[in-house]
Design a protein around this motif. Sequence first.
Motif, mmCIF file in Angstrom:
data_model
loop_
_atom_site.group_PDB
_atom_site.id
_atom_site.type_symbol
_atom_site.label_atom_id
_atom_site.label_comp_id
_atom_site.label_asym_id
_atom_site.label_seq_id
_atom_site.Cartn_x
_atom_site.Cartn_y
_atom_site.Cartn_z
ATOM 1 N N PHE A 7 7.332 2.778 0.182
ATOM 2 C CA PHE A 7 6.452 1.896 0.452
ATOM 3 C C PHE A 7 4.973 2.150 -0.105
ATOM 4 O O PHE A 7 4.150 1.351 -0.355
ATOM 5 C CB PHE A 7 6.370 1.959 2.022
ATOM 6 C CG PHE A 7 7.514 1.151 2.643
ATOM 7 C CD1 PHE A 7 8.285 0.072 2.071
ATOM 8 C CD2 PHE A 7 8.031 1.685 3.835
ATOM 9 C CE1 PHE A 7 9.406 -0.616 2.622
ATOM 10 C CE2 PHE A 7 9.036 1.062 4.445
ATOM 11 C CZ PHE A 7 9.643 0.000 3.999
ATOM 12 N N THR A 8 4.767 3.450 -0.044
ATOM 13 C CA THR A 8 3.437 3.812 -0.751
ATOM 14 C C THR A 8 3.468 3.480 -2.370
ATOM 15 O O THR A 8 2.257 3.121 -2.687
ATOM 16 C CB THR A 8 3.241 5.369 -0.505
ATOM 17 O OG1 THR A 8 3.278 5.776 0.720
ATOM 18 C CG2 THR A 8 1.867 5.975 -0.966
ATOM 19 N N PHE B 172 2.572 -3.443 4.061
ATOM 20 C CA PHE B 172 3.519 -2.115 3.774
ATOM 21 C C PHE B 172 2.974 -0.817 4.873
ATOM 22 O O PHE B 172 3.893 -0.480 5.159
ATOM 23 C CB PHE B 172 3.253 -1.625 2.396
ATOM 24 C CG PHE B 172 3.992 -2.353 1.247
ATOM 25 C CD1 PHE B 172 5.286 -2.513 1.553
ATOM 26 C CD2 PHE B 172 3.392 -2.874 0.320
ATOM 27 C CE1 PHE B 172 6.027 -3.180 0.297
ATOM 28 C CE2 PHE B 172 4.157 -3.576 -0.758
ATOM 29 C CZ PHE B 172 5.532 -3.870 -0.496
ATOM 30 N N ALA C 39 2.900 -0.219 -2.695
ATOM 31 C CA ALA C 39 1.678 -0.740 -2.405
ATOM 32 C C ALA C 39 0.850 -0.102 -3.554
ATOM 33 O O ALA C 39 -0.265 -0.930 -3.832
ATOM 34 C CB ALA C 39 1.193 -0.016 -1.168
ATOM 35 N N GLN D 147 5.542 0.899 7.185
ATOM 36 C CA GLN D 147 5.731 2.392 7.035
ATOM 37 C C GLN D 147 5.559 2.850 8.399
ATOM 38 O O GLN D 147 6.080 3.845 8.932
ATOM 39 C CB GLN D 147 4.702 2.939 5.999
ATOM 40 C CG GLN D 147 5.004 4.344 5.837
ATOM 41 C CD GLN D 147 4.213 4.842 4.635
ATOM 42 O OE1 GLN D 147 3.261 4.112 4.122
ATOM 43 N NE2 GLN D 147 4.265 6.225 4.555
#
Length: 100
Positions: free
Chosen positions: A22-23, A47, A26, A51
């Motif tokens: 997810f990081t 996101f 993003a 998360q």
Amino acid sequence: MSKQKTSFPYFHVVGFLLSIAFTVLALMVAFQTNLPVKTVMIIIGGFAVLQAGLQLFMFMHMTEGKDKYSKVIHTVYAIFMAVVIVIGSIWVMTAGHSIH
């Protein structure tokens, strides 16, 4: 004597890898697209919410235990307090500029 699980924590590793994914997604949206800034911020916020939800269920054991109602109440209260603090902080910071 108490029984202890000694197996490998696959569930936690999957959660960690999904959090990293997810990081990275993003970051890719932020730096490798030509979308408007507001759209990028909305996507990054989405996101972040995903998360946070992932971490609640995979790392903070929201689905475990007998008393699930108190967990829901505490979670809703924590979300409410976080929203109040963030919105209140933004309000105070933006309203203070009109005085000076």
